[in-house]
Design a protein around this motif. Sequence first.
Motif, PDB file in Angstrom:
ATOM      1  N   GLY A 186      37.707  -1.116   7.038  1.00 49.17           N
ATOM      2  CA  GLY A 186      38.980  -2.618   6.948  1.00 49.17           C
ATOM      3  C   GLY A 186      38.979  -3.730   6.928  1.00 49.17           C
ATOM      4  O   GLY A 186      37.816  -4.056   6.063  1.00 49.17           O
ATOM      5  N   SER A 187      39.248  -4.759   7.276  1.00 52.26           N
ATOM      6  CA  SER A 187      39.313  -6.515   7.235  1.00 52.26           C
ATOM      7  C   SER A 187      38.856  -6.935   8.752  1.00 52.26           C
ATOM      8  O   SER A 187      39.016  -6.188   9.194  1.00 52.26           O
ATOM      9  CB  SER A 187      40.419  -7.268   6.869  1.00 52.26           C
ATOM     10  OG  SER A 187      40.767  -6.238   5.680  1.00 52.26           O
ATOM     11  N   ASP A 227      38.076  -5.750  18.659  1.00 48.62           N
ATOM     12  CA  ASP A 227      37.393  -4.699  17.934  1.00 48.62           C
ATOM     13  C   ASP A 227      38.834  -2.853  18.023  1.00 48.62           C
ATOM     14  O   ASP A 227      39.207  -3.471  18.699  1.00 48.62           O
ATOM     15  CB  ASP A 227      36.605  -3.794  18.246  1.00 48.62           C
ATOM     16  CG  ASP A 227      35.846  -2.677  17.788  1.00 48.62           C
ATOM     17  OD1 ASP A 227      34.940  -1.760  17.878  1.00 48.62           O
ATOM     18  OD2 ASP A 227      35.910  -2.670  16.143  1.00 48.62           O
ATOM     19  N   GLU A 228      38.859  -3.719  17.171  1.00 52.65           N
ATOM     20  CA  GLU A 228      40.303  -2.509  16.655  1.00 52.65           C
ATOM     21  C   GLU A 228      42.219  -2.826  17.357  1.00 52.65           C
ATOM     22  O   GLU A 228      41.898  -2.830  18.279  1.00 52.65           O
ATOM     23  CB  GLU A 228      39.767  -0.885  17.507  1.00 52.65           C
ATOM     24  CG  GLU A 228      39.249  -0.150  16.239  1.00 52.65           C
ATOM     25  CD  GLU A 228      39.829   0.648  15.330  1.00 52.65           C
ATOM     26  OE1 GLU A 228      40.784   0.514  14.994  1.00 52.65           O
ATOM     27  OE2 GLU A 228      38.602   1.294  14.351  1.00 52.65           O
ATOM     28  N   ARG A 248      45.748   7.773   9.931  1.00 55.58           N
ATOM     29  CA  ARG A 248      44.603   6.862   9.687  1.00 55.58           C
ATOM     30  C   ARG A 248      45.500   5.667   8.567  1.00 55.58           C
ATOM     31  O   ARG A 248      45.803   6.198   7.592  1.00 55.58           O
ATOM     32  CB  ARG A 248      44.009   7.950   8.854  1.00 55.58           C
ATOM     33  CG  ARG A 248      42.713   8.505   9.818  1.00 55.58           C
ATOM     34  CD  ARG A 248      41.914   9.241   8.786  1.00 55.58           C
ATOM     35  NE  ARG A 248      42.616   9.898   8.114  1.00 55.58           N
ATOM     36  CZ  ARG A 248      41.608  10.215   7.161  1.00 55.58           C
ATOM     37  NH1 ARG A 248      40.649   9.896   6.620  1.00 55.58           N
ATOM     38  NH2 ARG A 248      41.948  10.861   5.786  1.00 55.58           N
ATOM     39  N   SER A 278      44.015   3.624   6.265  1.00 54.78           N
ATOM     40  CA  SER A 278      44.073   4.193   4.670  1.00 54.78           C
ATOM     41  C   SER A 278      44.851   4.994   4.388  1.00 54.78           C
ATOM     42  O   SER A 278      45.580   4.420   3.051  1.00 54.78           O
ATOM     43  CB  SER A 278      42.391   4.122   4.661  1.00 54.78           C
ATOM     44  OG  SER A 278      42.529   5.572   5.582  1.00 54.78           O
ATOM     45  N   ILE A 292      48.200   3.520   4.560  1.00 54.00           N
ATOM     46  CA  ILE A 292      48.249   1.824   3.422  1.00 54.00           C
ATOM     47  C   ILE A 292      48.383   2.783   1.807  1.00 54.00           C
ATOM     48  O   ILE A 292      49.708   2.537   1.873  1.00 54.00           O
ATOM     49  CB  ILE A 292      47.431   1.290   3.219  1.00 54.00           C
ATOM     50  CG1 ILE A 292      47.069   0.856   4.599  1.00 54.00           C
ATOM     51  CG2 ILE A 292      47.515   0.827   2.525  1.00 54.00           C
ATOM     52  CD1 ILE A 292      46.037   0.250   4.764  1.00 54.00           C
ATOM     53  N   LYS A 293      47.617   3.587   1.787  1.00 57.98           N
ATOM     54  CA  LYS A 293      48.112   4.275   0.504  1.00 57.98           C
ATOM     55  C   LYS A 293      49.848   5.165   0.527  1.00 57.98           C
ATOM     56  O   LYS A 293      50.348   4.697  -0.436  1.00 57.98           O
ATOM     57  CB  LYS A 293      47.191   5.381  -0.099  1.00 57.98           C
ATOM     58  CG  LYS A 293      45.936   4.987  -0.316  1.00 57.98           C
ATOM     59  CD  LYS A 293      45.081   6.556  -0.489  1.00 57.98           C
ATOM     60  CE  LYS A 293      44.160   5.731   0.121  1.00 57.98           C
ATOM     61  NZ  LYS A 293      42.650   8.481  -0.061  1.00 57.98           N
ATOM     62  N   LYS A 328      52.267   2.477  -0.023  1.00 53.70           N
ATOM     63  CA  LYS A 328      51.951   1.624  -1.318  1.00 53.70           C
ATOM     64  C   LYS A 328      52.710   2.221  -2.279  1.00 53.70           C
ATOM     65  O   LYS A 328      54.261   1.933  -3.342  1.00 53.70           O
ATOM     66  CB  LYS A 328      50.807   1.651  -1.606  1.00 53.70           C
ATOM     67  CG  LYS A 328      50.719  -0.051  -3.069  1.00 53.70           C
ATOM     68  CD  LYS A 328      49.685  -0.693  -3.386  1.00 53.70           C
ATOM     69  CE  LYS A 328      49.029  -0.556  -4.433  1.00 53.70           C
ATOM     70  NZ  LYS A 328      49.210   0.683  -5.628  1.00 53.70           N
ATOM     71  N   LEU A 333      48.345  -5.047   5.557  1.00 58.46           N
ATOM     72  CA  LEU A 333      47.250  -5.975   5.863  1.00 58.46           C
ATOM     73  C   LEU A 333      47.290  -5.881   7.574  1.00 58.46           C
ATOM     74  O   LEU A 333      46.309  -5.963   7.705  1.00 58.46           O
ATOM     75  CB  LEU A 333      48.232  -7.780   5.544  1.00 58.46           C
ATOM     76  CG  LEU A 333      46.838  -8.727   5.455  1.00 58.46           C
ATOM     77  CD1 LEU A 333      46.217  -8.454   4.973  1.00 58.46           C
ATOM     78  CD2 LEU A 333      47.573 -10.045   5.595  1.00 58.46           C
ATOM     79  N   ASP A 346      45.344  -2.936   8.363  1.00 58.41           N
ATOM     80  CA  ASP A 346      43.848  -3.055   7.907  1.00 58.41           C
ATOM     81  C   ASP A 346      43.124  -3.490   8.613  1.00 58.41           C
ATOM     82  O   ASP A 346      41.848  -3.554   8.435  1.00 58.41           O
ATOM     83  CB  ASP A 346      44.362  -3.573   6.645  1.00 58.41           C
ATOM     84  CG  ASP A 346      42.684  -3.055   5.252  1.00 58.41           C
ATOM     85  OD1 ASP A 346      42.424  -3.982   4.703  1.00 58.41           O
ATOM     86  OD2 ASP A 346      42.399  -2.278   5.569  1.00 58.41           O
ATOM     87  N   VAL A 347      43.561  -4.353   9.327  1.00 65.41           N
ATOM     88  CA  VAL A 347      42.631  -5.142  10.137  1.00 65.41           C
ATOM     89  C   VAL A 347      41.683  -4.492  11.682  1.00 65.41           C
ATOM     90  O   VAL A 347      42.469  -4.172  11.965  1.00 65.41           O
ATOM     91  CB  VAL A 347      43.399  -6.757  10.937  1.00 65.41           C
ATOM     92  CG1 VAL A 347      42.547  -7.186  11.669  1.00 65.41           C
ATOM     93  CG2 VAL A 347      43.803  -7.923   9.374  1.00 65.41           C
ATOM     94  N   LYS A 348      40.732  -4.789  11.012  1.00 65.84           N
ATOM     95  CA  LYS A 348      39.886  -3.778  12.277  1.00 65.84           C
ATOM     96  C   LYS A 348      38.596  -4.697  13.072  1.00 65.84           C
ATOM     97  O   LYS A 348      38.846  -3.589  14.284  1.00 65.84           O
ATOM     98  CB  LYS A 348      38.795  -2.606  11.044  1.00 65.84           C
ATOM     99  CG  LYS A 348      39.119  -1.647  10.679  1.00 65.84           C
ATOM    100  CD  LYS A 348      39.995  -0.703  11.503  1.00 65.84           C
ATOM    101  CE  LYS A 348      40.229   0.497  10.741  1.00 65.84           C
ATOM    102  NZ  LYS A 348      41.115   0.935   9.345  1.00 65.84           N
ATOM    103  N   TYR A 349      39.413  -5.646  12.734  1.00 68.71           N
ATOM    104  CA  TYR A 349      38.190  -6.751  13.884  1.00 68.71           C
ATOM    105  C   TYR A 349      39.171  -8.319  13.412  1.00 68.71           C
ATOM    106  O   TYR A 349      38.814  -8.395  12.812  1.00 68.71           O
ATOM    107  CB  TYR A 349      36.406  -6.938  13.591  1.00 68.71           C
ATOM    108  CG  TYR A 349      35.557  -7.042  13.974  1.00 68.71           C
ATOM    109  CD1 TYR A 349      35.408  -8.684  14.540  1.00 68.71           C
ATOM    110  CD2 TYR A 349      34.950  -6.222  14.985  1.00 68.71           C
ATOM    111  CE1 TYR A 349      34.206  -8.333  15.381  1.00 68.71           C
ATOM    112  CE2 TYR A 349      34.614  -6.163  15.864  1.00 68.71           C
ATOM    113  CZ  TYR A 349      34.225  -7.464  16.259  1.00 68.71           C
ATOM    114  OH  TYR A 349      32.824  -7.579  17.616  1.00 68.71           O
TER     115      TYR A 349
END
Lengths: 402, 563
Positions: free
Chosen positions: A33-34, B14-15, B112, B114, B117-118, B121, B551, B554-557
């Motif tokens: 991730g980001s 975190d997460e 999950r 990722s 997101i796929k 899209k 977006l 996707d943010v994990k931290y």
Amino acid sequence: MQQQLECVSLQVCVSVLGPLESVVRRCLGPEGGSVLFTRDTGETLISRHGQRVLSTLHLEHPMARMVLDCVCAHAKSTGDGTKSFILLLSALLRAIQDSAHMRRKASWSNPALQNLANRLMALSRNELDDIIIHQVTPYASSYCSHHSDKLEHSILDYLISGYISGRTGAGQAEILKHILCEFYYKSKRDQNTTETISFIHSHFNVLHTRVAGLPVGCSEVIEGLVVTRDWSVWTELRGPIKALVLYESFGSSLGDNITVCFQQDWLSRTESITKQKLAYLLELQVNVVLSSVKQPECVLQWARMNHVALLECVDSDQLDFLCNINFPETLSHPQHIVMLKYCKRLQLGGLRCAQLGIYSNAHTLVLCAPAPGLLDQTVCVSRGSMEGSYAGWRSFACRWCV
Amino acid sequence: MSRISKKKPALCTDEPLSNSTICQKITLLRNILSTAYGPTGRLKQIHNNVGGHVLTTSTSTALLKRLEMSEPLLKLISTALQHHTTRYSDSGLFMGIFTLTLIENTKKYGLRTSTAIKVYKHLVEQCNVYLKGDSCGCKVPVEFSSCDSLVALARSMITSKPACMLDSREMQQISSLITQAFLYSIPCNSSGTACFGRTVTIGIEGQSVNHSSVFPGLLLDVPEMLLPGDLERLGDGPFKVVLFGVSLSGDISEVGDVALEVHRGLNPERDLLQQLLKIGEQAVKDKVSLFACQKVVHPVLQHYLREHEVVVIERLGLALMEPFAKITGARAVASLFSLVPMEAYGLVAGLCFQDCGSKKLLQLLSSKHAAISTMVLCHRNETMLEELKMTCQRAEHVLRLTLREPYALLGGGCTETQLATHISHMNQSTAPTTAAALGISHSEFLMAVESFRSSLLAVALSLEHDGQDCLIDLTYGHRWVMDISSQTEVKHTCGCGLLEDRSNLEKTHLNTACQTFSPVFLENSDTQPKVLDSFSAKLNALNVAVEMASLVLDVKYIIKDVN
């Protein structure tokens, strides 16, 4: 000031690297991730670039800062691999710590650790290079030699896409990769690869435009130079155009500690000086005036009357770029004359811009993103990809003798 | 001197999407947006405990500007929303609700990130292809030969903002006024490149909405000491006009904050006044009837001009300079010291007084078919007037967008229901191949499609706030509202008004899993839909919503610097 003495044991090293590892671990790999970084000022940064993310952390422990310095030095010379660096380092230290149990000791003693450190250094100096060159590189080179006929095109594509996939989300990676390759190919034409990449890399600030509020898919490559200002005075112009580049205002520039003196006939004198300058411009037959500062109203009025297009508050970097690329006839600083192919008005997602056609093959990369934080990331990644491709291309070029 | 304090370490999360506080905040924002959605949406009131401006609205732009968000993820979404509404003026709430529901559903279905997101899209690309294609059931072409669709579009925009407090007759009147103003702003008979005109909006508080109207030309505040008799004396137009962009107040303040050194015997102010009077003399000699200035005019000059029967308008303001110049063809004069050139004069076809309720305004009529008009909006109090002004400007913007893409989407939730059915139908048969192409498992793909579909339907569901049932019909895929208490014989229509209820039209509740079907394409229907949405705005909102959700997922931290 009290000096704090701390006995640094292996345990401390591992625990200091723990937070760094936990940040970096989340953004490694294609499924990673980001990281979102914010300040109280409202500034946001979204990135999965190892070095950028680590530099935002405020590290107190001197050992952590030392590790960060090493990461930056590594990034400077190679441009990649910062996350792997941290993860490999923590894994190595943990393995060393755990191996104490294998030797049936509570922990490593200092002399034993020093001995181990010396042996590791000897390994890396003497044997590691051999292992990589003889056992690892042959796999990579066999892949590259299959594509030796289309070496130039595909290598660059792979370089760019590899750089981008590691640094942006999957959704944007596809689009950015496609657009950056398009940007490169359009800017190339007759030059060779190294010249093109170094040109783009050194002038990237001038050759890109940011637009917020649109999806990333709306990014495009536009011919010529794009200035994110609307024309103050606009007329339709055709054919080769003479443009005047101005760095200062026509009106009297008043600074501090100036005394304005009212003399006889002060009324008529004020205007005549500006009039003379403007009349001189007419003699030069310029059709377009590009100014880096705001011009007074009388200049706008003169431009309207004489069908001259005027663009104000242009970035001076862009003006410098125009002057350098065009071999201008220099009048007298601060005025230059450049030749332009065409001038157009442009609409970029609701923002009105000016498009200047120049007699060189430069194109502008328009990058769009829904939020400013994402836009910064997109611009950074694009810029970095050009840097990375430059470094990567050079090493490929000399290794495979292109 | 700033206090030197030790730098505090950053707050790390975190997460973030597994963090319950953040999830609660996401749910809260979604509730705020969904309860404000639609014509029956609830108004939100934002005020400060210690006093200050109280805002009552249901518009996403106004709401988000005033809401301070501490959570960086939500701030990202809010910024993206505000950017979208600046560009397109519509579908802000739709975008917000869709983004937040997508994020919540992804967590709910345990996908999950990722993978999600796929798949999202891929699905949004399918939506784009469907909406831009020819056989799209939710697209309605906007006919420019008649203004029905334009009025319907404007009316839908007004109806969706309950804070305007208009009854149905007033809504009809305002929608036709908006369409009128839009049509006025399209230039005709112009040579060269056509350029849009402008509609200047004036608000008058305290009057009934019925007094609102649109006037061609420009309406200005009546200058002091201008009597109807003066205008009669001027006679019939056209009148010569001169426009000044510089201040004619006769003071030397534009020089700035510098020391002045004055030679003996000179009086700069008197010299300037002499110059101003010279300008006045030239204006009278050139038979100017209307003397306008962006800034202040010196009282002596005003008096001189009035004596010579010239109408003086001062303090025009920067905003009105451009419309004024367009209407009259005058070029703003920027210099006091040289003669006004002949090309700088303009012409006005007529000057007259207009009554708007109890207020009198001066109307300038253009001699050259300039596309400038003024819309005068009246309402009972300030809050409602502000909301009405904002809504009218946005409605006009939406009408302009239809010139670029002459389509509108069905409103009332019907587009969302049709899209959802189309997506689930398209992906049911091709699921295995698509999943393999994306590199994920078949069941994960189906769950992600279900998450996308239920988020779309959740937006359609949030249109209903009064506890009624939301249904979807199994033939055309439109949204229906069952009003159990209704006893009348009035023909029941779907959300957008295109379809009428039939006894054999099978329906089921919106939030249940139903068998997938392909929505039937209605060809050449006689009825026109009554509720329409802007095509460009909704399409962009859909795309940006999916991008923002990707977006955030996707943010994990999160690292928050608190220094």
